[in-house]
Scaffold this active site. Sequence first.
Site, PDB file in Angstrom:
ATOM      1  N   SER A 167      32.153  42.927  40.269  1.00  0.00           N
ATOM      2  CA  SER A 167      30.850  43.398  40.897  1.00  0.00           C
ATOM      3  C   SER A 167      31.162  44.993  40.545  1.00  0.00           C
ATOM      4  CB  SER A 167      31.516  43.529  42.657  1.00  0.00           C
ATOM      5  OG  SER A 167      30.603  44.262  42.992  1.00  0.00           O
ATOM      6  N   TYR A 193      36.636  43.908  50.360  1.00  0.00           N
ATOM      7  CA  TYR A 193      35.896  43.371  48.921  1.00  0.00           C
ATOM      8  C   TYR A 193      36.301  44.333  47.926  1.00  0.00           C
ATOM      9  CZ  TYR A 193      32.124  41.931  46.226  1.00  0.00           C
ATOM     10  OH  TYR A 193      31.397  41.420  45.080  1.00  0.00           O
TER      11      TYR A 193
END
Length: 270
Positions: A143, A156
Amino acid sequence: MSWLNNEVALITGGGSGLGLALVERFLQEGAKVAVIQRSADKVALLRERFGDEIVAVQGDVTRYADNQRAVDATLERFGKLDCFIGNAAVWDHAASLTGLSAEQLDQGFDELFAINVKGYLLGAKAASAALIASQGSMIFSLSNAAFYPGGGGPLYTASKHAAVGLIRQLAYELAPKVRVNGVAPCGMASDLRGPASLGQDQLRIMDSRTPEAIASILPLQFFPDAADFTGPFVLLASRANNRTLSGVLINADAGLGIRGIRHVAGGLHL
């Protein structure tokens, strides 16, 4: 000529979003594809859509036995495994350190890291023997949060940085037999949800943002489809086009590296 002709790939979380786009693209490139997917409904849809073209296994990536069952099913159907793609993940919807209670932080960490990090590790372990035998590759979905703050909350972001370390360590350990790399997409429309422990399991990533808002903070000024990110995975999986890349992170961020993530109106982050 197709880049993945007669190659065999196993994709985790292949029932929607980027995972489903990878299933479609790898089939187009001539690969044979297997999927492990937690949702029974998504497994049923995969089987309905692709039939005998794929192997679809219902399973939880946080359980080693389920990962091994998916590998075994792949080998039984196709006789080998050339590429393992660790893709199943959850997002924390940018839940902040100060916005989470201590209990939420504790439970959210356990759930999110079990999926985003342990799921990758257990999948790699289950696939490793077959990949060593085929001298294949592993590819992990990262990501923009693996490079910049603001792509999620601390849970995250930490999980994606952990995945970077995992990629580098496995590339080191599994050389010269197996190439291990990562692809880090920016924002896209998908079914990516959050941890149940944070009450986010029914909250999709696009429920709190719009395509226009995401496009506005990307230097390339467009909102990518999941399919737009599949090319780097094809490159990394291809034997003919990738003999030299291992431990590499492809930052497919629509130009965010030019300036990183910045605050925009309403406090929205990518």
